[in-house]
Scaffold this motif. Structure first.
Motif, PDB file in Angstrom:
ATOM      1  N   VAL A  89      82.551 -46.051  35.841  1.00 53.84           N
ATOM      2  CA  VAL A  89      83.061 -46.872  36.937  1.00 53.84           C
ATOM      3  C   VAL A  89      84.138 -47.810  36.402  1.00 53.84           C
ATOM      4  O   VAL A  89      83.985 -48.397  35.330  1.00 53.84           O
ATOM      5  N   GLU A  90      85.225 -47.926  37.157  1.00 53.56           N
ATOM      6  CA  GLU A  90      86.286 -48.875  36.838  1.00 53.56           C
ATOM      7  C   GLU A  90      86.670 -49.601  38.117  1.00 53.56           C
ATOM      8  O   GLU A  90      86.883 -48.953  39.150  1.00 53.56           O
ATOM      9  N   ALA A 131      88.406 -39.872  27.932  1.00 48.92           N
ATOM     10  CA  ALA A 131      88.668 -40.951  26.963  1.00 48.92           C
ATOM     11  C   ALA A 131      88.513 -42.319  27.625  1.00 48.92           C
ATOM     12  O   ALA A 131      87.934 -43.241  27.042  1.00 48.92           O
ATOM     13  N   ARG A 132      89.005 -42.456  28.844  1.00 42.58           N
ATOM     14  CA  ARG A 132      88.895 -43.732  29.565  1.00 42.58           C
ATOM     15  C   ARG A 132      87.435 -44.053  29.881  1.00 42.58           C
ATOM     16  O   ARG A 132      87.015 -45.219  29.801  1.00 42.58           O
ATOM     17  N   ALA A 133      86.656 -43.061  30.235  1.00 43.25           N
ATOM     18  CA  ALA A 133      85.236 -43.277  30.533  1.00 43.25           C
ATOM     19  C   ALA A 133      84.517 -43.846  29.309  1.00 43.25           C
ATOM     20  O   ALA A 133      83.720 -44.788  29.429  1.00 43.25           O
ATOM     21  N   VAL A 134      84.799 -43.294  28.149  1.00 45.77           N
ATOM     22  CA  VAL A 134      84.179 -43.776  26.914  1.00 45.77           C
ATOM     23  C   VAL A 134      84.620 -45.205  26.627  1.00 45.77           C
ATOM     24  O   VAL A 134      83.816 -46.056  26.257  1.00 45.77           O
ATOM     25  N   GLU A 135      85.889 -45.470  26.836  1.00 42.57           N
ATOM     26  CA  GLU A 135      86.454 -46.814  26.641  1.00 42.57           C
ATOM     27  C   GLU A 135      85.789 -47.834  27.570  1.00 42.57           C
ATOM     28  O   GLU A 135      85.493 -48.950  27.168  1.00 42.57           O
ATOM     29  N   LEU A 136      85.588 -47.456  28.814  1.00 41.04           N
ATOM     30  CA  LEU A 136      85.026 -48.350  29.822  1.00 41.04           C
ATOM     31  C   LEU A 136      83.553 -48.670  29.578  1.00 41.04           C
ATOM     32  O   LEU A 136      83.037 -49.659  30.083  1.00 41.04           O
ATOM     33  N   HIS A 137      82.870 -47.811  28.855  1.00 42.34           N
ATOM     34  CA  HIS A 137      81.426 -47.955  28.684  1.00 42.34           C
ATOM     35  C   HIS A 137      81.031 -47.981  27.205  1.00 42.34           C
ATOM     36  O   HIS A 137      80.321 -47.080  26.735  1.00 42.34           O
ATOM     37  N   PRO A 138      81.431 -49.035  26.490  1.00 42.69           N
ATOM     38  CA  PRO A 138      81.093 -49.109  25.057  1.00 42.69           C
ATOM     39  C   PRO A 138      79.590 -49.263  24.817  1.00 42.69           C
ATOM     40  O   PRO A 138      79.103 -49.004  23.711  1.00 42.69           O
ATOM     41  N   GLU A 139      78.847 -49.653  25.860  1.00 38.56           N
ATOM     42  CA  GLU A 139      77.402 -49.817  25.711  1.00 38.56           C
ATOM     43  C   GLU A 139      76.647 -48.496  25.633  1.00 38.56           C
ATOM     44  O   GLU A 139      75.483 -48.451  25.254  1.00 38.56           O
ATOM     45  N   VAL A 140      77.315 -47.401  25.995  1.00 45.78           N
ATOM     46  CA  VAL A 140      76.654 -46.095  25.971  1.00 45.78           C
ATOM     47  C   VAL A 140      76.336 -45.733  24.536  1.00 45.78           C
ATOM     48  O   VAL A 140      77.194 -45.814  23.658  1.00 45.78           O
ATOM     49  N   GLN A 141      75.112 -45.340  24.307  1.00 49.69           N
ATOM     50  CA  GLN A 141      74.654 -44.994  22.969  1.00 49.69           C
ATOM     51  C   GLN A 141      75.009 -43.548  22.666  1.00 49.69           C
ATOM     52  O   GLN A 141      75.032 -42.708  23.550  1.00 49.69           O
ATOM     53  N   GLY A 142      75.271 -43.319  21.389  1.00 50.64           N
ATOM     54  CA  GLY A 142      75.608 -41.971  20.926  1.00 50.64           C
ATOM     55  C   GLY A 142      74.538 -41.008  21.169  1.00 50.64           C
ATOM     56  O   GLY A 142      74.420 -40.227  21.974  1.00 50.64           O
TER      57      GLY A 142
END
Length: 142
Positions: A89-90, A131-142
């Motif tokens: 989400v952005e 790439a933007r989704a990953v950038e927007l959600h740094p809290e997502v765990q690997g």
């Protein structure tokens, strides 16, 4: 749905559309290398049995009820199309909705992208969106 211990690469090789699924997996992992890949199996909210490759783990808020463990990005083979789920989400809107017009000959739901052939997907825009989704959600765990 829940994560299972099946090997993702073996699942990809066994897919009916293995070539397209493997190509999509490569596009996603190139743009989201820090996210884990885990196979999820079970019944989706609509009642259908699914197998989805999930990339990254997050807590997904639900409109009603408790939050659920989920993935940031999902990839699934359906009987007549391929699906990519993007829970990013952005500015209060799903990223897929914001980029719908630039993704090619595809169908867009709130957090689902579907298309019948990989060639119908605008791959440069798709990669940029991942790439933007990953950038927007740094809290997502690997």
């Amino acid at each position: 749905m829940e994560p299972v211990s099946e090997n993702v690469d073996a699942y990809l090789r066994s897919a009916d559309r293995a070539e397209e699924m493997t190509a999509l997996d490569a596009l996603i992992t190139a743009e989201a290398p820090r996210l884990s890949r885990v196979l999820w199996r079970g019944t989706m909210w609509g009642g259908t049995e699914q197998a989805i490759i999930g990339y990254g783990r997050m807590r997904q808020p639900r409109p009603r009820g408790a939050d659920v463990e989920w993935f940031l990005i999902g990839l699934a083979e359906q009987s007549k199309h391929l699906s990519v789920y993007l829970n990013a989400v952005e500015d209060g809107r799903y990223l897929l909705k914001q980029r719908a017009a630039r993704l090619g000959r595809v169908k867009i739901g709130a957090a689902a992208l579907t298309f019948t052939k990989l060639e119908n997907l605008e791959q440069a825009e798709f990669r940029s969106m991942i790439a933007r989704a990953v950038e927007l959600h740094p809290e997502v765990q690997g």
